[in-house]
Write a protein that holds these residues in place. Structure first.
Motif, PDB file in Angstrom:
ATOM      1  N   GLN A 325       0.840  -1.177   0.000  1.00 22.31           N
ATOM      2  CA  GLN A 325       0.000   0.000   0.000  1.00 22.31           C
ATOM      3  C   GLN A 325       0.887   1.243   0.000  1.00 22.31           C
ATOM      4  O   GLN A 325       1.758   1.380   0.853  1.00 22.31           O
ATOM      5  CB  GLN A 325      -0.874  -0.142   1.232  1.00 22.31           C
ATOM      6  CG  GLN A 325      -1.867   0.892   1.429  1.00 22.31           C
ATOM      7  CD  GLN A 325      -1.426   1.720   2.576  1.00 22.31           C
ATOM      8  OE1 GLN A 325      -1.391   1.256   3.697  1.00 22.31           O
ATOM      9  NE2 GLN A 325      -1.052   2.934   2.290  1.00 22.31           N
ATOM     10  N   ASN A 329       0.724   7.893  -6.639  1.00 28.19           N
ATOM     11  CA  ASN A 329       0.676   7.060  -7.842  1.00 28.19           C
ATOM     12  C   ASN A 329       2.047   6.789  -8.444  1.00 28.19           C
ATOM     13  O   ASN A 329       2.312   5.699  -8.926  1.00 28.19           O
ATOM     14  CB  ASN A 329      -0.234   7.680  -8.890  1.00 28.19           C
ATOM     15  CG  ASN A 329      -1.695   7.405  -8.548  1.00 28.19           C
ATOM     16  OD1 ASN A 329      -1.986   6.411  -7.898  1.00 28.19           O
ATOM     17  ND2 ASN A 329      -2.586   8.282  -8.947  1.00 28.19           N
ATOM     18  N   GLN A 353      -6.826  -1.124  -9.820  1.00 21.18           N
ATOM     19  CA  GLN A 353      -6.929   0.201 -10.444  1.00 21.18           C
ATOM     20  C   GLN A 353      -8.069   1.014  -9.833  1.00 21.18           C
ATOM     21  O   GLN A 353      -8.002   2.226  -9.755  1.00 21.18           O
ATOM     22  CB  GLN A 353      -7.162   0.061 -11.959  1.00 21.18           C
ATOM     23  CG  GLN A 353      -6.115  -0.777 -12.689  1.00 21.18           C
ATOM     24  CD  GLN A 353      -4.777  -0.042 -12.849  1.00 21.18           C
ATOM     25  OE1 GLN A 353      -4.652   1.114 -12.477  1.00 21.18           O
ATOM     26  NE2 GLN A 353      -3.791  -0.732 -13.385  1.00 21.18           N
ATOM     27  N   LYS A 354      -9.125   0.309  -9.390  1.00 17.93           N
ATOM     28  CA  LYS A 354     -10.290   1.019  -8.841  1.00 17.93           C
ATOM     29  C   LYS A 354     -10.664   0.390  -7.495  1.00 17.93           C
ATOM     30  O   LYS A 354     -10.340  -0.760  -7.228  1.00 17.93           O
ATOM     31  CB  LYS A 354     -11.484   0.884  -9.806  1.00 17.93           C
ATOM     32  CG  LYS A 354     -11.244   1.521 -11.174  1.00 17.93           C
ATOM     33  CD  LYS A 354     -12.564   1.710 -11.913  1.00 17.93           C
ATOM     34  CE  LYS A 354     -12.421   2.691 -13.072  1.00 17.93           C
ATOM     35  NZ  LYS A 354     -11.372   2.302 -14.028  1.00 17.93           N
ATOM     36  N   SER A 355     -11.380   1.167  -6.686  1.00 20.81           N
ATOM     37  CA  SER A 355     -11.668   0.628  -5.354  1.00 20.81           C
ATOM     38  C   SER A 355     -12.599  -0.586  -5.404  1.00 20.81           C
ATOM     39  O   SER A 355     -12.492  -1.481  -4.578  1.00 20.81           O
ATOM     40  CB  SER A 355     -12.194   1.706  -4.418  1.00 20.81           C
ATOM     41  OG  SER A 355     -13.210   2.427  -5.024  1.00 20.81           O
ATOM     42  N   LEU A 358     -10.386  -3.517  -5.948  1.00 28.48           N
ATOM     43  CA  LEU A 358      -9.653  -3.818  -4.712  1.00 28.48           C
ATOM     44  C   LEU A 358     -10.539  -4.615  -3.754  1.00 28.48           C
ATOM     45  O   LEU A 358     -10.111  -5.616  -3.170  1.00 28.48           O
ATOM     46  CB  LEU A 358      -9.201  -2.514  -4.057  1.00 28.48           C
ATOM     47  CG  LEU A 358      -8.428  -2.661  -2.742  1.00 28.48           C
ATOM     48  CD1 LEU A 358      -7.101  -3.372  -2.970  1.00 28.48           C
ATOM     49  CD2 LEU A 358      -8.172  -1.296  -2.093  1.00 28.48           C
ATOM     50  N   SER A 372      -2.004  -1.238  -4.149  1.00 27.09           N
ATOM     51  CA  SER A 372      -3.068  -0.246  -4.115  1.00 27.09           C
ATOM     52  C   SER A 372      -2.572   1.036  -3.460  1.00 27.09           C
ATOM     53  O   SER A 372      -1.709   0.988  -2.585  1.00 27.09           O
ATOM     54  CB  SER A 372      -4.238  -0.792  -3.300  1.00 27.09           C
ATOM     55  OG  SER A 372      -5.161   0.246  -3.044  1.00 27.09           O
ATOM     56  N   GLU A 375      -5.992   5.671  -0.916  1.00 32.38           N
ATOM     57  CA  GLU A 375      -7.316   6.301  -1.055  1.00 32.38           C
ATOM     58  C   GLU A 375      -8.334   5.374  -1.717  1.00 32.38           C
ATOM     59  O   GLU A 375      -9.519   5.688  -1.774  1.00 32.38           O
ATOM     60  CB  GLU A 375      -7.226   7.661  -1.755  1.00 32.38           C
ATOM     61  CG  GLU A 375      -7.104   7.623  -3.255  1.00 32.38           C
ATOM     62  CD  GLU A 375      -5.667   7.370  -3.709  1.00 32.38           C
ATOM     63  OE1 GLU A 375      -5.464   7.221  -4.918  1.00 32.38           O
ATOM     64  OE2 GLU A 375      -4.769   7.299  -2.847  1.00 32.38           O
ATOM     65  N   LYS A 376      -7.893   4.197  -2.193  1.00 28.06           N
ATOM     66  CA  LYS A 376      -8.878   3.238  -2.733  1.00 28.06           C
ATOM     67  C   LYS A 376      -9.717   2.605  -1.621  1.00 28.06           C
ATOM     68  O   LYS A 376     -10.648   1.864  -1.883  1.00 28.06           O
ATOM     69  CB  LYS A 376      -8.177   2.159  -3.558  1.00 28.06           C
ATOM     70  CG  LYS A 376      -7.461   2.753  -4.765  1.00 28.06           C
ATOM     71  CD  LYS A 376      -7.329   1.808  -5.915  1.00 28.06           C
ATOM     72  CE  LYS A 376      -6.771   2.524  -7.132  1.00 28.06           C
ATOM     73  NZ  LYS A 376      -5.358   2.836  -7.005  1.00 28.06           N
ATOM     74  N   ARG A 378     -11.537   4.366   0.104  1.00 29.31           N
ATOM     75  CA  ARG A 378     -12.543   5.411   0.365  1.00 29.31           C
ATOM     76  C   ARG A 378     -13.935   4.786   0.474  1.00 29.31           C
ATOM     77  O   ARG A 378     -14.182   3.684  -0.016  1.00 29.31           O
ATOM     78  CB  ARG A 378     -12.502   6.471  -0.738  1.00 29.31           C
ATOM     79  CG  ARG A 378     -12.895   5.964  -2.110  1.00 29.31           C
ATOM     80  CD  ARG A 378     -13.017   7.126  -3.093  1.00 29.31           C
ATOM     81  NE  ARG A 378     -11.777   7.428  -3.791  1.00 29.31           N
ATOM     82  CZ  ARG A 378     -11.279   6.729  -4.805  1.00 29.31           C
ATOM     83  NH1 ARG A 378     -11.900   5.647  -5.231  1.00 29.31           N
ATOM     84  NH2 ARG A 378     -10.172   7.104  -5.410  1.00 29.31           N
ATOM     85  N   TYR A 413      -8.554   7.511   5.635  1.00 29.60           N
ATOM     86  CA  TYR A 413      -8.336   6.274   4.869  1.00 29.60           C
ATOM     87  C   TYR A 413      -7.718   5.170   5.729  1.00 29.60           C
ATOM     88  O   TYR A 413      -8.045   3.996   5.592  1.00 29.60           O
ATOM     89  CB  TYR A 413      -7.407   6.543   3.682  1.00 29.60           C
ATOM     90  CG  TYR A 413      -7.991   7.462   2.645  1.00 29.60           C
ATOM     91  CD1 TYR A 413      -9.322   7.341   2.230  1.00 29.60           C
ATOM     92  CD2 TYR A 413      -7.195   8.444   2.047  1.00 29.60           C
ATOM     93  CE1 TYR A 413      -9.842   8.189   1.263  1.00 29.60           C
ATOM     94  CE2 TYR A 413      -7.715   9.291   1.076  1.00 29.60           C
ATOM     95  CZ  TYR A 413      -9.036   9.163   0.689  1.00 29.60           C
ATOM     96  OH  TYR A 413      -9.547   9.989  -0.255  1.00 29.60           O
TER      97      TYR A 413
END
Length: 475
Positions: A325, A329, A353-355, A358, A372, A375-376, A378, A413
């Motif tokens: 983690q 980026n 790539q996206k929450s 994940l 990751s 902030e994913k 969130r 987060y």
């Protein structure tokens, strides 16, 4: 006088290895007792076969030489690619098919017993003549089960004209003159009696490094002790096998593999971190693995890779999920690229790539490495706090630069991450001096597991010193 002093140095080096339990033979003896027939041969086939027969007694005797040749004959163009092929087979083992009582059988076979070091055959040989493009006689070779894994090149300590760099040049010449020896090589050692370094035979001289500790805690910067420290610190059989199996990495650069071996701070730091991980993830563990403080530029991403690879195979962790983690980026990409290039050691990695992606991955059953940014974690619309994704206790979260986004448990987060993975354990890797981090880093991750600071890194020439000059600028 010259040769005598060099052979004295050779003898004391061999004696140090004998004290650790290695058997010793002079190169000539191998011919006399029939262990070698031709000067072109670099593998001691009898020793390899006898280890395989002892370890895999279910395989019929007549199949053993066919099995041994699977480890001796390597595929690839050039010794470097064959070395990569050999290293994969040696560390991961092969599937061997044979027939017993009319039935086809398959056995997974390793040429070295990685788990019980003392059942392997450790041998040190000096002055062994080898025929290749030229005839050469390396100073000292360390064999494990008949495989020539380490080559020492020693220069006379009393000759002011020879240096450790001359030993390096000699190794480079050997890779050309007797390249068959290097198909099996794990790493090489070069020394002029004053300075001793270890490194990969095809690497630039700058990548060769001294081994400066025997126990990983007390650093010995005294240059006169470098050979003793290297042998006692790395060549104890259990350590040597751990290093060869877990701390050698081939980075895939597309057209070739770049081979890297850990330096002493990586080897000990990662091993200590693995011990702390087993403690922290156990039923009575506190889920705080600790902080690895390795100064910027000292190979932190490679250390993380070694650490993740060992954890993913560790029997006590039972197929863990490792979440790497990061908080930016660009860091995410750089670390991800290192892990991708290290595929041969670590296997497949997921990059969320996206929450939503994940969340799906972390609900899985384990055995994966996931990248990751924090902030994913969130919240989605309508969520007051992050839903639990997995209650497994064999989830390890590695935080890179472990101090920037880790605090703020009041709904930030970091808090959501802990709601999502309530039984995960946390380890922080950072290059920022621990006293600048504030105590919340230790509160979150636990104590400092291993410290490798800028002053020591500069002394080891692992990083360049920074000089600052203050001056008035006329405007």
């Amino acid at each position: 006088m010259g040769k005598l002093a060099e052979s004295d140095f050779e003898e004391t080096t061999i004696e140090r290895l004998e004290q650790l339990g290695y058997e010793y033979r002079h190169g000539q003896e191998l011919f006399q007792n029939g262990e070698r027939e031709r000067n072109q041969e670099v593998v001691l086939q009898n020793r390899l076969e006898s280890f395989l027969q002892k370890s895999y007694s279910m395989i019929p005797h007549e199949d053993i030489s066919r099995l041994a040749s699977r480890f001796v004959l390597n595929e690839g163009v050039g010794w470097e690619e064959r070395n990569f092929y050999f290293h994969q087979q040696m560390t991961k083992g092969i599937e061997f098919e044979y027939e017993l009582n009319g039935e086809d059988r398959v056995q997974h076979v390793y040429p070295i017993n990685w788990d019980i070091p003392e059942v392997n055959d450790f041998l040190v040989v000096n002055q062994i003549p080898i025929e290749g493009r030229m005839s050469r006689r390396p100073d000292v070779i360390v064999y494990v089960n008949g495989l020539p894994l380490i080559v020492f090149e020693l220069k006379n300590p009393n000759n002011e004209d020879t240096t450790v760099y001359d030993a390096y040049t000699q190794i480079r010449n050997y890779t050309h003159d007797i390249s068959q020896l290097f198909e099996y090589n794990a790493f090489t050692v070069i020394s002029d009696g004053i300075e001793t370094k270890h490194g990969m035979p095809n690497a630039d001289y700058d990548f060769f490094a001294s081994w400066k500790t025997i126990d990983g805690v007390n650093i010995d910067n005294n240059i006169a002790n470098t050979m003793r420290t290297l042998i006692e610190g790395l060549f104890q059989p259990q350590r040597l096998l751990n290093y060869i199996r877990n701390f050698i990495l081939f980075l895939d650069k597309g057209d070739k593999h770049i081979k890297i071996g850990a330096k002493y701070h990586q080897f000990f730091g990662v091993n200590f971190a693995v011990e702390e991980t087993v403690r922290a993830t156990s039923p009575e563990g506190d889920r705080k693995i600790g902080v690895m403080y390795h100064t910027t530029g000292s190979g932190k991403s490679i250390s993380m890779l070694f650490y993740s690879a060992i954890l993913s195979r560790h029997p006590d962790l039972n197929n863990p999920t490792i979440v790497v983690q990061v908080d930016r980026n660009d860091l995410d990409e750089q670390l991800h690229d290192t892990f991708s290039e290290g595929y041969s050691l670590i296997g497949h990695i997921h990059h969320a790539q996206k929450s939503d992606e994940l969340r799906e991955i972390l609900k899985g059953e384990g055995g994966q490495i996931v990248f990751s940014t924090i902030e994913k974690f969130r919240l989605k619309e309508g969520e007051a706090k992050h839903p639990v994704l997995s209650e497994r206790s064999n989830i390890v979260v590695i935080s890179d630069e472990a101090h920037r986004t880790q605090s703020g448990f009041d709904g930030g987060y970091a808090a959501q991450l802990r709601y999502a993975l309530p039984n995960a354990s946390f380890v922080g890797f950072t290059g920022t001096p621990v006293k600048l981090l504030g105590n919340n880093t230790e509160e979150i991750f636990g104590h400092v597991i291993h410290r490798y600071d800028m002053a020591q890194a500069v002394q080891d020439k692992a990083v360049l010193p920074l000089f600052y000059e203050s001056r008035m600028i006329p405007l």
